[in-house]
Motif scaffolding. Structure first.
Motif, PDB file in Angstrom:
ATOM      1  N   ALA A  63       0.829  -1.207   0.000  1.00  0.00           N
ATOM      2  CA  ALA A  63       0.000   0.000   0.000  1.00  0.00           C
ATOM      3  C   ALA A  63       0.859   1.251   0.000  1.00  0.00           C
ATOM      4  CB  ALA A  63      -0.937  -0.008   1.204  1.00  0.00           C
ATOM      5  N   ALA A  64       1.918   1.246   0.789  1.00  0.00           N
ATOM      6  CA  ALA A  64       2.803   2.409   0.859  1.00  0.00           C
ATOM      7  C   ALA A  64       3.452   2.677  -0.498  1.00  0.00           C
ATOM      8  CB  ALA A  64       3.860   2.207   1.932  1.00  0.00           C
ATOM      9  N   GLU A  65       3.915   1.622  -1.158  1.00  0.00           N
ATOM     10  CA  GLU A  65       4.545   1.810  -2.466  1.00  0.00           C
ATOM     11  C   GLU A  65       3.516   2.245  -3.506  1.00  0.00           C
ATOM     12  OE1 GLU A  65       7.291   2.346  -5.297  1.00  0.00           O
ATOM     13  OE2 GLU A  65       7.637   2.036  -3.152  1.00  0.00           O
ATOM     14  N   THR A  66       2.306   1.725  -3.403  1.00  0.00           N
ATOM     15  CA  THR A  66       1.238   2.154  -4.305  1.00  0.00           C
ATOM     16  C   THR A  66       0.939   3.635  -4.097  1.00  0.00           C
ATOM     17  OG1 THR A  66       0.288  -0.077  -4.265  1.00  0.00           O
ATOM     18  CG2 THR A  66      -1.132   1.709  -5.033  1.00  0.00           C
ATOM     19  N   TYR A  67       0.900   4.049  -2.850  1.00  0.00           N
ATOM     20  CA  TYR A  67       0.725   5.477  -2.544  1.00  0.00           C
ATOM     21  C   TYR A  67       1.842   6.307  -3.167  1.00  0.00           C
ATOM     22  CZ  TYR A  67       1.894   9.615   0.194  1.00  0.00           C
ATOM     23  OH  TYR A  67       2.303  10.879   0.570  1.00  0.00           O
ATOM     24  N   HIS A  68       3.077   5.851  -3.049  1.00  0.00           N
ATOM     25  CA  HIS A  68       4.202   6.623  -3.582  1.00  0.00           C
ATOM     26  C   HIS A  68       4.124   6.783  -5.096  1.00  0.00           C
ATOM     27  CE1 HIS A  68       6.424   7.374   0.027  1.00  0.00           C
ATOM     28  NE2 HIS A  68       6.435   6.105   0.368  1.00  0.00           N
ATOM     29  N   GLN A  69       3.505   5.817  -5.763  1.00  0.00           N
ATOM     30  CA  GLN A  69       3.438   5.889  -7.217  1.00  0.00           C
ATOM     31  C   GLN A  69       2.143   6.501  -7.753  1.00  0.00           C
ATOM     32  OE1 GLN A  69       5.086   2.705  -9.562  1.00  0.00           O
ATOM     33  NE2 GLN A  69       5.985   1.711  -7.767  1.00  0.00           N
ATOM     34  N   THR A  70       1.135   6.648  -6.892  1.00  0.00           N
ATOM     35  CA  THR A  70      -0.156   7.170  -7.367  1.00  0.00           C
ATOM     36  C   THR A  70      -0.681   8.345  -6.550  1.00  0.00           C
ATOM     37  OG1 THR A  70      -1.487   5.697  -5.972  1.00  0.00           O
ATOM     38  CG2 THR A  70      -0.816   4.867  -8.151  1.00  0.00           C
ATOM     39  N   GLY A  71      -0.287   8.435  -5.280  1.00  0.00           N
ATOM     40  CA  GLY A  71      -0.845   9.447  -4.388  1.00  0.00           C
ATOM     41  C   GLY A  71      -2.148   9.036  -3.732  1.00  0.00           C
ATOM     42  N   VAL A  72      -2.562   7.779  -3.892  1.00  0.00           N
ATOM     43  CA  VAL A  72      -3.834   7.308  -3.368  1.00  0.00           C
ATOM     44  C   VAL A  72      -3.839   7.321  -1.833  1.00  0.00           C
ATOM     45  CG1 VAL A  72      -3.184   4.851  -3.276  1.00  0.00           C
ATOM     46  CG2 VAL A  72      -5.585   5.505  -3.631  1.00  0.00           C
ATOM     47  N   PRO A  73      -4.945   7.750  -1.206  1.00  0.00           N
ATOM     48  CA  PRO A  73      -5.029   7.678   0.258  1.00  0.00           C
ATOM     49  C   PRO A  73      -5.158   6.232   0.732  1.00  0.00           C
ATOM     50  CG  PRO A  73      -7.092   8.496  -0.670  1.00  0.00           C
ATOM     51  CD  PRO A  73      -6.124   8.411  -1.809  1.00  0.00           C
ATOM     52  N   ILE A  74      -4.767   6.000   1.981  1.00  0.00           N
ATOM     53  CA  ILE A  74      -4.769   4.665   2.574  1.00  0.00           C
ATOM     54  C   ILE A  74      -5.691   4.654   3.789  1.00  0.00           C
ATOM     55  CG2 ILE A  74      -3.363   2.880   3.681  1.00  0.00           C
ATOM     56  CD1 ILE A  74      -0.927   4.057   2.214  1.00  0.00           C
ATOM     57  N   LEU A  75      -6.594   3.679   3.830  1.00  0.00           N
ATOM     58  CA  LEU A  75      -7.458   3.483   4.994  1.00  0.00           C
ATOM     59  C   LEU A  75      -7.126   2.148   5.647  1.00  0.00           C
ATOM     60  CD1 LEU A  75     -11.136   4.302   5.539  1.00  0.00           C
ATOM     61  CD2 LEU A  75     -10.409   1.942   5.929  1.00  0.00           C
ATOM     62  N   ILE A  76      -7.069   2.152   6.977  1.00  0.00           N
ATOM     63  CA  ILE A  76      -6.695   0.955   7.730  1.00  0.00           C
ATOM     64  C   ILE A  76      -7.878   0.439   8.547  1.00  0.00           C
ATOM     65  CG2 ILE A  76      -5.073  -0.042   9.387  1.00  0.00           C
ATOM     66  CD1 ILE A  76      -3.736   1.058   6.872  1.00  0.00           C
ATOM     67  N   HIS A  77      -8.185  -0.835   8.381  1.00  0.00           N
ATOM     68  CA  HIS A  77      -9.085  -1.553   9.287  1.00  0.00           C
ATOM     69  C   HIS A  77      -8.270  -1.939  10.512  1.00  0.00           C
ATOM     70  CE1 HIS A  77     -11.806  -4.912  10.611  1.00  0.00           C
ATOM     71  NE2 HIS A  77     -10.638  -5.391  11.020  1.00  0.00           N
ATOM     72  N   THR A  78      -8.619  -1.407  11.681  1.00  0.00           N
ATOM     73  CA  THR A  78      -7.970  -1.846  12.926  1.00  0.00           C
ATOM     74  C   THR A  78      -8.939  -2.764  13.655  1.00  0.00           C
ATOM     75  OG1 THR A  78      -8.796   0.008  14.247  1.00  0.00           O
ATOM     76  CG2 THR A  78      -6.706   0.329  13.094  1.00  0.00           C
ATOM     77  N   GLN A  79      -8.506  -3.964  13.977  1.00  0.00           N
ATOM     78  CA  GLN A  79      -9.408  -4.930  14.599  1.00  0.00           C
ATOM     79  C   GLN A  79      -9.710  -4.517  16.037  1.00  0.00           C
ATOM     80  OE1 GLN A  79     -10.863  -7.239  12.900  1.00  0.00           O
ATOM     81  NE2 GLN A  79     -11.977  -8.227  14.555  1.00  0.00           N
ATOM     82  N   LEU A  80     -10.973  -4.210  16.290  1.00  0.00           N
ATOM     83  CA  LEU A  80     -11.446  -3.745  17.592  1.00  0.00           C
ATOM     84  C   LEU A  80     -10.644  -2.550  18.102  1.00  0.00           C
ATOM     85  CD1 LEU A  80     -12.272  -7.130  19.367  1.00  0.00           C
ATOM     86  CD2 LEU A  80     -13.843  -5.527  18.283  1.00  0.00           C
ATOM     87  N   GLY A  81     -10.161  -1.741  17.152  1.00  0.00           N
ATOM     88  CA  GLY A  81      -9.511  -0.495  17.523  1.00  0.00           C
ATOM     89  C   GLY A  81      -8.116  -0.623  18.081  1.00  0.00           C
ATOM     90  N   THR A  82      -7.482  -1.787  17.895  1.00  0.00           N
ATOM     91  CA  THR A  82      -6.118  -1.972  18.399  1.00  0.00           C
ATOM     92  C   THR A  82      -5.095  -1.736  17.289  1.00  0.00           C
ATOM     93  OG1 THR A  82      -6.088  -4.346  17.877  1.00  0.00           O
ATOM     94  CG2 THR A  82      -6.944  -3.691  20.049  1.00  0.00           C
ATOM     95  N   MET A  83      -3.868  -1.491  17.670  1.00  0.00           N
ATOM     96  CA  MET A  83      -2.713  -1.339  16.774  1.00  0.00           C
ATOM     97  C   MET A  83      -2.807  -0.093  15.896  1.00  0.00           C
ATOM     98  SD  MET A  83      -1.184  -3.818  18.012  1.00  0.00           S
ATOM     99  CE  MET A  83       0.341  -3.765  17.083  1.00  0.00           C
ATOM    100  N   GLY A  84      -3.610   0.867  16.300  1.00  0.00           N
ATOM    101  CA  GLY A  84      -3.731   2.086  15.515  1.00  0.00           C
ATOM    102  C   GLY A  84      -2.457   2.912  15.508  1.00  0.00           C
ATOM    103  N   TRP A  85      -1.950   3.192  16.677  1.00  0.00           N
ATOM    104  CA  TRP A  85      -0.715   3.978  16.780  1.00  0.00           C
ATOM    105  C   TRP A  85       0.431   3.247  16.100  1.00  0.00           C
ATOM    106  CZ3 TRP A  85       4.111   3.518  19.205  1.00  0.00           C
ATOM    107  CH2 TRP A  85       4.829   4.701  19.363  1.00  0.00           C
TER     108      TRP A  85
END
Length: 330
Positions: free
Chosen positions: A170-192
């Motif tokens: 996803a990060a490399e795709t962003y670098h080549q397109t500028g597309v925004p990234i959305l993250i599913h965090t399971q039960l709100g963990t691992m966000g930070w």
């Protein structure tokens, strides 16, 4: 080049988005979520059109449907819906991935195909057109309609090796397109943690959106994450099985009071059959559906003292920033 948001019917200026639901679902055509619960199966185009009509009638204009390839995405049905609402509502569709649980750890294409080969697959979905079969394989047949956001997922309390791979893609795709990234965090963990993972890969914080943190109602954790400069999409009001609306609304009010109203987004994430009014009605049930975000939850925010300027930021102004492509990457 002017700022743009990529809808399935073409690029639009961010100012055309209007009131935006930043994470939702209208069609889900099976996939691994069905093994968790049959109510994840949502194939009724007529019901989906009515659900979107209800959202529009309540004042909504743009919906981001977060179904990635192999996990519920149905390009054909979604395009039928988008075309039916041309000039009335905008739909943004996603490419990308979900949490590792939904992929075979030994034989899925996410596991077996090299990152440098998957990145072009993601870029093609964003710049050429989505595969109408959603990379179910082995045939790829592209439509001209493009994805406007890339999704990744993380697991409960960990970031699985497959998820780390997806994040790097996803990060490399962003670098080549500028597309925004959305993250599913399971039960709100691992966000930070996932934000730091992406920032270390040089993803601009303002192009990162976190979902489902409402299921981990720790306002101080939210503040820690927001200090990194990202967006949080607070989805899932009308989910008392997790927490009452008042908990989410009070946390949003607190964050606005701390000065973070420019980094907050709103959504319903009505990804089950009985979360939607029109789908429920086909079985004789009553439920509030996606419009609840505007008809019930926003009034609660106002009741608690969230001012109109902050509500406008969360529903209108902030999505224009979060969902626009990063022009420095193009």
């Amino acid at each position: 080049m002017k700022n743009f948001v990529r809808t399935v019917l073409g690029d639009i200026a961010p100012t055309e988005m209007g009131i935006t639901d930043c994470h939702d679902h209208l069609i889900k055509n099976g996939g691994p979520e069905m093994h968790e619960h049959i109510d994840f199966l949502m194939l009724d185009v007529a019901a989906a059109k009515q659900e979107l009509a209800n959202f529009v009638a309540a004042g909504g204009k743009t919906m981001v449907v977060m179904d990635p390839p192999n996990v519920g995405r149905d390009v054909t049905r979604m395009l039928e819906i988008a075309n039916a609402f041309k000039g009335k509502a905008h739909i943004i569709m996603s490419t990308g991935f979900h949490k590792a649980k939904f992929y075979d750890k030994y034989s899925s294409w996410l596991k077996t195909v090299a990152e440098e080969k998957i990145v072009p697959m993601m870029i093609a979905e964003i710049e050429e057109g989505m595969d109408q079969h959603s990379y179910n394989g082995p045939v790829v047949e592209r439509v001209s309609n493009k994805a406007g956001i890339i999704k990744c997922g993380t697991s409960y309390g960990v970031i699985d090796p497959l998820e780390q791979k997806a994040l790097r893609i996803a990060a490399e795709t962003y670098h080549q397109t500028g597309v925004p990234i959305l993250i599913h965090t399971q039960l709100g963990t691992m966000g930070w943690e996932v934000v730091n993972f992406l920032i270390e890969l040089d993803v601009a914080p303002q192009k990162i959106i976190l979902s489902h943190l409402n299921k981990n109602p720790d306002r101080y954790y939210y503040e820690k994450i927001l200090q990194l400069g990202v967006f949080i999409a607070f989805d899932g009001p009308d989910r008392v099985k997790y927490f009452p609306d008042s908990v989410l609304a009070e946390n949003i009010k607190w964050l606005c009071d701390q000065g973070y109203q420019k980094q907050l987004l709103l959504a319903m994430d009505a990804g089950r059959f009985y979360y939607q009014a029109a789908y429920s009605a086909t079985r004789g049930y009553f439920s509030y559906g996606i419009a609840y975000l505007l008809t019930h939850f926003v009034p609660l925010l106002k009741q608690l003292g969230v001012n109109q300027a902050a509500i406008d930021d969360m529903l209108i102004n902030n999505p224009q920033v979060a969902l626009a492509f990063d022009l420095t990457k193009r």
